[in-house]
Structure formats: C-alpha cells, structure tokens
Design a protein around this motif. Sequence first.
Motif, PDB file in Angstrom:
ATOM      1  N   GLU A 148       0.825  -1.208   0.000  1.00 48.17           N
ATOM      2  CA  GLU A 148       0.000   0.000   0.000  1.00 48.17           C
ATOM      3  C   GLU A 148       0.860   1.259   0.000  1.00 48.17           C
ATOM      4  O   GLU A 148       0.554   2.249  -0.654  1.00 48.17           O
ATOM      5  CB  GLU A 148      -0.913   0.025   1.223  1.00 48.17           C
ATOM      6  CG  GLU A 148      -2.041  -0.976   1.195  1.00 48.17           C
ATOM      7  CD  GLU A 148      -2.792  -1.006   2.514  1.00 48.17           C
ATOM      8  OE1 GLU A 148      -3.745  -1.801   2.614  1.00 48.17           O
ATOM      9  OE2 GLU A 148      -2.417  -0.250   3.444  1.00 48.17           O
ATOM     10  N   GLN A 149       1.946   1.208   0.756  1.00 49.12           N
ATOM     11  CA  GLN A 149       2.782   2.395   0.933  1.00 49.12           C
ATOM     12  C   GLN A 149       3.839   2.553  -0.151  1.00 49.12           C
ATOM     13  O   GLN A 149       4.462   3.604  -0.254  1.00 49.12           O
ATOM     14  CB  GLN A 149       3.485   2.328   2.302  1.00 49.12           C
ATOM     15  CG  GLN A 149       2.537   2.328   3.492  1.00 49.12           C
ATOM     16  CD  GLN A 149       1.704   3.600   3.553  1.00 49.12           C
ATOM     17  OE1 GLN A 149       2.181   4.685   3.252  1.00 49.12           O
ATOM     18  NE2 GLN A 149       0.444   3.460   3.942  1.00 49.12           N
ATOM     19  N   ALA A 150       4.071   1.504  -0.944  1.00 45.31           N
ATOM     20  CA  ALA A 150       5.161   1.558  -1.923  1.00 45.31           C
ATOM     21  C   ALA A 150       4.976   2.701  -2.909  1.00 45.31           C
ATOM     22  O   ALA A 150       5.911   3.445  -3.202  1.00 45.31           O
ATOM     23  CB  ALA A 150       5.256   0.226  -2.665  1.00 45.31           C
ATOM     24  N   SER A 151       3.759   2.875  -3.435  1.00 43.33           N
ATOM     25  CA  SER A 151       3.524   3.908  -4.433  1.00 43.33           C
ATOM     26  C   SER A 151       3.622   5.306  -3.854  1.00 43.33           C
ATOM     27  O   SER A 151       3.926   6.269  -4.548  1.00 43.33           O
ATOM     28  CB  SER A 151       2.142   3.719  -5.058  1.00 43.33           C
ATOM     29  OG  SER A 151       1.135   3.782  -4.060  1.00 43.33           O
ATOM     30  N   ALA A 152       3.371   5.416  -2.531  1.00 40.32           N
ATOM     31  CA  ALA A 152       3.415   6.732  -1.889  1.00 40.32           C
ATOM     32  C   ALA A 152       4.820   7.131  -1.494  1.00 40.32           C
ATOM     33  O   ALA A 152       5.062   8.263  -1.095  1.00 40.32           O
ATOM     34  CB  ALA A 152       2.514   6.737  -0.655  1.00 40.32           C
ATOM     35  N   SER A 153       5.778   6.212  -1.591  1.00 44.18           N
ATOM     36  CA  SER A 153       7.125   6.465  -1.104  1.00 44.18           C
ATOM     37  C   SER A 153       8.107   6.601  -2.256  1.00 44.18           C
ATOM     38  O   SER A 153       9.047   5.843  -2.379  1.00 44.18           O
ATOM     39  CB  SER A 153       7.559   5.321  -0.178  1.00 44.18           C
ATOM     40  OG  SER A 153       6.698   5.210   0.903  1.00 44.18           O
ATOM     41  N   VAL A 154       7.827   7.545  -3.141  1.00 46.37           N
ATOM     42  CA  VAL A 154       8.735   7.775  -4.257  1.00 46.37           C
ATOM     43  C   VAL A 154       9.726   8.849  -3.898  1.00 46.37           C
ATOM     44  O   VAL A 154       9.464   9.726  -3.075  1.00 46.37           O
ATOM     45  CB  VAL A 154       7.943   8.182  -5.522  1.00 46.37           C
ATOM     46  CG1 VAL A 154       7.071   7.041  -5.985  1.00 46.37           C
ATOM     47  CG2 VAL A 154       7.107   9.429  -5.271  1.00 46.37           C
ATOM     48  N   GLY A 155      10.886   8.818  -4.532  1.00 48.02           N
ATOM     49  CA  GLY A 155      11.926   9.779  -4.222  1.00 48.02           C
ATOM     50  C   GLY A 155      11.546  11.178  -4.677  1.00 48.02           C
ATOM     51  O   GLY A 155      10.855  11.383  -5.666  1.00 48.02           O
ATOM     52  N   THR A 156      12.010  12.195  -3.963  1.00 50.87           N
ATOM     53  CA  THR A 156      11.771  13.586  -4.332  1.00 50.87           C
ATOM     54  C   THR A 156      13.099  14.288  -4.459  1.00 50.87           C
ATOM     55  O   THR A 156      14.088  13.883  -3.845  1.00 50.87           O
ATOM     56  CB  THR A 156      10.915  14.295  -3.263  1.00 50.87           C
ATOM     57  OG1 THR A 156      11.591  14.207  -2.005  1.00 50.87           O
ATOM     58  CG2 THR A 156       9.544  13.653  -3.142  1.00 50.87           C
ATOM     59  N   ALA A 157      13.105  15.351  -5.217  1.00 49.35           N
ATOM     60  CA  ALA A 157      14.352  16.102  -5.377  1.00 49.35           C
ATOM     61  C   ALA A 157      14.741  16.691  -4.037  1.00 49.35           C
ATOM     62  O   ALA A 157      13.925  17.271  -3.333  1.00 49.35           O
ATOM     63  CB  ALA A 157      14.142  17.203  -6.404  1.00 49.35           C
ATOM     64  N   ALA A 158      15.989  16.547  -3.669  1.00 50.89           N
ATOM     65  CA  ALA A 158      16.431  17.005  -2.362  1.00 50.89           C
ATOM     66  C   ALA A 158      17.692  17.838  -2.509  1.00 50.89           C
ATOM     67  O   ALA A 158      18.486  17.639  -3.415  1.00 50.89           O
ATOM     68  CB  ALA A 158      16.700  15.807  -1.461  1.00 50.89           C
ATOM     69  N   VAL A 159      17.853  18.782  -1.593  1.00 52.07           N
ATOM     70  CA  VAL A 159      19.050  19.611  -1.603  1.00 52.07           C
ATOM     71  C   VAL A 159      19.610  19.655  -0.200  1.00 52.07           C
ATOM     72  O   VAL A 159      18.935  19.358   0.774  1.00 52.07           O
ATOM     73  CB  VAL A 159      18.725  21.048  -2.080  1.00 52.07           C
ATOM     74  CG1 VAL A 159      18.287  21.044  -3.523  1.00 52.07           C
ATOM     75  CG2 VAL A 159      17.650  21.690  -1.203  1.00 52.07           C
ATOM     76  N   GLY A 160      20.874  20.049  -0.096  1.00 48.31           N
ATOM     77  CA  GLY A 160      21.496  20.245   1.199  1.00 48.31           C
ATOM     78  C   GLY A 160      21.480  19.012   2.060  1.00 48.31           C
ATOM     79  O   GLY A 160      21.730  17.897   1.598  1.00 48.31           O
ATOM     80  N   SER A 168      19.214  17.284   3.213  1.00 50.81           N
ATOM     81  CA  SER A 168      18.160  16.295   2.991  1.00 50.81           C
ATOM     82  C   SER A 168      18.522  15.229   1.977  1.00 50.81           C
ATOM     83  O   SER A 168      17.764  14.284   1.783  1.00 50.81           O
ATOM     84  CB  SER A 168      16.876  16.996   2.513  1.00 50.81           C
ATOM     85  OG  SER A 168      16.436  17.928   3.465  1.00 50.81           O
ATOM     86  N   VAL A 169      19.653  15.376   1.315  1.00 53.54           N
ATOM     87  CA  VAL A 169      19.974  14.481   0.200  1.00 53.54           C
ATOM     88  C   VAL A 169      19.948  13.027   0.616  1.00 53.54           C
ATOM     89  O   VAL A 169      19.262  12.198  -0.001  1.00 53.54           O
ATOM     90  CB  VAL A 169      21.353  14.839  -0.404  1.00 53.54           C
ATOM     91  CG1 VAL A 169      21.769  13.784  -1.428  1.00 53.54           C
ATOM     92  CG2 VAL A 169      21.301  16.208  -1.052  1.00 53.54           C
ATOM     93  N   GLN A 170      20.715  12.668   1.653  1.00 48.67           N
ATOM     94  CA  GLN A 170      20.782  11.262   2.055  1.00 48.67           C
ATOM     95  C   GLN A 170      19.421  10.740   2.483  1.00 48.67           C
ATOM     96  O   GLN A 170      19.013   9.635   2.098  1.00 48.67           O
ATOM     97  CB  GLN A 170      21.783  11.087   3.203  1.00 48.67           C
ATOM     98  CG  GLN A 170      23.234  11.138   2.790  1.00 48.67           C
ATOM     99  CD  GLN A 170      24.137  10.708   3.920  1.00 48.67           C
ATOM    100  OE1 GLN A 170      23.903   9.677   4.551  1.00 48.67           O
ATOM    101  NE2 GLN A 170      25.173  11.482   4.169  1.00 48.67           N
ATOM    102  N   VAL A 171      18.707  11.535   3.281  1.00 43.36           N
ATOM    103  CA  VAL A 171      17.418  11.078   3.811  1.00 43.36           C
ATOM    104  C   VAL A 171      16.420  10.837   2.693  1.00 43.36           C
ATOM    105  O   VAL A 171      15.776   9.772   2.614  1.00 43.36           O
ATOM    106  CB  VAL A 171      16.851  12.097   4.824  1.00 43.36           C
ATOM    107  CG1 VAL A 171      15.459  11.667   5.276  1.00 43.36           C
ATOM    108  CG2 VAL A 171      17.777  12.237   6.010  1.00 43.36           C
ATOM    109  N   GLU A 172      16.268  11.817   1.804  1.00 44.32           N
ATOM    110  CA  GLU A 172      15.278  11.694   0.732  1.00 44.32           C
ATOM    111  C   GLU A 172      15.635  10.562  -0.239  1.00 44.32           C
ATOM    112  O   GLU A 172      14.754   9.821  -0.689  1.00 44.32           O
ATOM    113  CB  GLU A 172      15.153  13.018  -0.021  1.00 44.32           C
ATOM    114  CG  GLU A 172      14.654  14.179   0.824  1.00 44.32           C
ATOM    115  CD  GLU A 172      13.220  14.011   1.309  1.00 44.32           C
ATOM    116  OE1 GLU A 172      12.546  13.064   0.852  1.00 44.32           O
ATOM    117  OE2 GLU A 172      12.779  14.817   2.145  1.00 44.32           O
TER     118      GLU A 172
END
Length: 524
Positions: free
Chosen positions: A420-432, A434-438
């Motif tokens: 259920e959660q797989a489709s909601a957990s797509v990567g987003t562009a990250a800066v600073g 947040s890079v590793q976390v995102e």
Amino acid sequence: MSRENPWAVKITEALTHFIALDDQPLSVVDNVGFRRLLSTLEPRYEIPSRPYITDVMVPKLFEDVKKKVRDQVNKASALSFTTDIWTSSVCPMSLLSLTAQWLDEEFIRHHVTLHAKSFRGSHTSQSIAGAFDSMLQTWNIPKTSVHAVLRDNARNMIKAMSDAELPSLPCTAHTLQLVVHEGLLSQRSVTDAVAVGRKIVGHFKHSALANSRLEDIQLEINQPAKRLQQDVQTRWNSTFYMIQSLIEQKRALGIYVSEYGLPDTLTGHQWILLEKVLSVLGPFEELTRKVSSSDAMAADVILAVTVLHRFLTRETDEDHGVKAMKGTLAAAVRKRFTDVEANPLYSIAALLHPRYKNRFFSNATTAAHAKEVLKLELLRLPGELDKQEDHDLNEPPSRKPRTDQTTSSLDSIFDEIADEQASASVGTAAVGSSVQVETYLGEAVISREDKPLQYWVVNKVRFPTLARLAGRYLSAPCTSVDSERLFSSVSHIVSESRNRLTADHAEMILFIKKNLPLTFSKEA
C-alpha cells in the motif's frame, strides 16, 4: 606435580571453566566420583581445594575475562542495555542486572553481560538510579554513550531511569503481557472457560494415575502421548499454550470424561469460545516470540503495533463470539503503545531499518514528523552532512523480487501494508542536508528475506552519515529478555546446592559463564 607446573595450571584453569560454564557447585572438587575421574585422567595432578577455587581461581578468571570485555566495550560508540531485578527463592539475595549490546563498524552485533550486582535494601527509584551510576562508572561508560536502557514497566524502574538521566524504553514483551491481560479479562465468559481449563490440567498434573489413563487413551486413538500444559498466570503466552494443548486433546479428554470423570468440564460453548480465543491470540503469541528473539530491535515496535492494530480492527466472518475481545485488545494496544511513533528511539530506528523506513507509521503526518526529527538528528552529528559529492546516491543496489514465503497472518498483513505504501514512497528532489534522507527513503524497502544490518554494510559508503546513526539506533533491542535469560542462569548458579554462595561470588561466576565463551572464538 606441583601447582605451578604448566600442565597443572592448565588443568586448574579448565576445572574452573567447567565449574562456571556448566553450573557446577564449587564443592564438586570434593566429590568422590569427580576426584576419581581426575585421578584416572592425570594421577600426578593434585586437585585444588574448594577455598582455593573460590578465593583464587574464580577471582583471577573473573579479572581476565573482565579485561577482555572492557576492551570490547570501550570500542563501542553507542551501547544499549537491558536491566531487571531478581530475588532468590533459596537465600536472601537480590541482584540487579546489566547487559549491553552494540553494533561495530561492520554492523556485527555484540552482546556482553556486565553485572548481576548485589542489590540490598528497598528497591526504590533512588537506589536503582544510584546503582546504575555505580555500574556505568565501573566500566567507564559515559552517559552520552548510552543509547537506551530496556526495562520493565514498574514505576520504580521508570522513575529510576529518569532520575539517572538515562533514555529508557519499556520491554515490548511486558507491554504485550499487559495488553493481553486486559483483553482476556474483558469478558467474564473467557476467564470462566480458562479457569475450567486450568482445573482440568491441574487434575492431570497432580494425579499420576489420571495422567497414565489419558496417555493410554491417546495411544488408543492414534494420537501422540502428550501432557497437558499448565499455565502461569503472570505469563499470558503460557495460558495460550495451555488452551492449545486442551484443544489438541479435546477428543481424548472427551473419552476420559465418559470413562472416569473430571472435577470440572468445559461446555460445548466454552470449547468453541476457547478455539476463538486461540485464533485471536495467535498473532500475539507469534509477535511475542519475534520480539523476544536475539536479533529483534526497537525498530520492530512501530511495525508490530501497526500490524497488530490492523489485525484486531479488521472484521472477518470468524469474529462471532470474540468481536468484543478483539475490540478490547485493540483499545489496549492503542493505550499501551500510544506514544511509540512520537518517541525518536522508536521512530528514527524504524526509519533507519531498510525493511520498514517510513512505510509502517499509522499516518502520513507522523511519518513526516519522524523524518524531520531524523534530519535534525543528522545535523547534530559531528562533521558536514553535505559532503556527498564523491558518493553515488543515484544507483541503489538491485532489489530482489519478493518471493511468496508468507507463513502467518502477520506476514500477510506486513506485505499488504508495504504494498500500500510503496507507491506513496517515491523519491523527491532534495538539496542540502536532505539528500541522504530523501534518497534513502525514496528507494524500495528490502524484502523480508534480506538482512537489515547487511544492507548497511553494503550501503554505508552511499549513506555514510545515515549509517553512523543506524549503528546507534539499530543497536537497541525491544525487550529486556537478555536480563530475564540472565536470571534463568542465576537460578542454576544460586540453587539449593549453592545456597551459601555470596552475591559477589555469584556475580563472578555468572559473569564468567556468560562472557568466557566470547574469548573462545579465535581458538575455535
């Protein structure tokens, strides 16, 4: 052969190992059969006296093992602990335990026993906190290196950790005990049926003749001869196993009643009710076994609560007769685990577990909050988080396809939520920062067959700062079972044949028993 002879020294050391590792009384050196055995194996060896073993060899071995344990503990950057209090039934002795575990740089888990410290007087929070300070000072462990202490739900222990300014977590197994206890007692009909079952089991436990007759009936109907299991009311899963054994022997018990009678019998309605109870508590039993395993982590708790809550709130055709109990159990789960997602010791651990990440939080808001807390925790680490240019974050390791190995209702619910959660957990562009976390959270979770610690061994170069945090947060267990198992060993050491043993000598022998095998690995 003199006592200083190298061969004699080696035999005496092995003798001390034998006493500590195999729970032998110190008086074994005076036993005729044992002395004859050693005399046969090595006639020249002069067997040392009990006082020599007690006053010389045990303290010497204790100090040798302690030095090796200290060397290991001092290398750990973050340690998690378990603690509990045990009182002997054969002598006036109480002990306070302290076991430690941590992950090294290669994410290998290490376990050691540090203390089973004599604990005299009243078990107040102030006394416990003072004892904890003393134990940590003995090992030169700064409080900043303490990640979490797993303890029971007793008020004195909770306050003691607060007084000692140590982060602590309740034992998940103990909390499940409280949840099930409230759920079982929510319906009078259930407690009445369990009470009748307890009488039936007690009848066979206290009568050799009755037990023999039941075994004969089992064999006649081609069932394996099995004893009914007695429960211990302080351990809910023992009640589960008692009900299970009764249902397994329902046919044999029916024949027994018709031929010999019983002090009490279950009605047809009560048999059906107990079968329903068994189906409802099955996932709790499975979960209790999982959280009590040696590789269970605090990271597993949010997952466990989410899966358990879904199981209890899902309506099925099998709910007739137990719907109220499922509702009460669900309410007890919410009550007892109300703050887990708000506690960083749980939420950050869940995020850093590559099988869970942010997929098993109860809602998107708590998952987003947990992610922000994780980012803040990263910023507190020494070093620059943004120095990532040399690491390729855009090529995640290939994910193994999920194989159909579902073995329980909990596993199927796990897969259901993850999908259920797989489709909601797509990567987003990250800066600073947040890079590793995102990037990490945007990648697919690993399968149930993959090992979470091995993931960090492979990916620590890609996510170096996250890996540092993972080494800390994934070190915490989710129960104090290590301390409970420790006290199971204590009960063998401080026994009827060893009831004159002092608390100091008991601690030394227990310390040796638990930690000496750690020194064998290179010799094996």
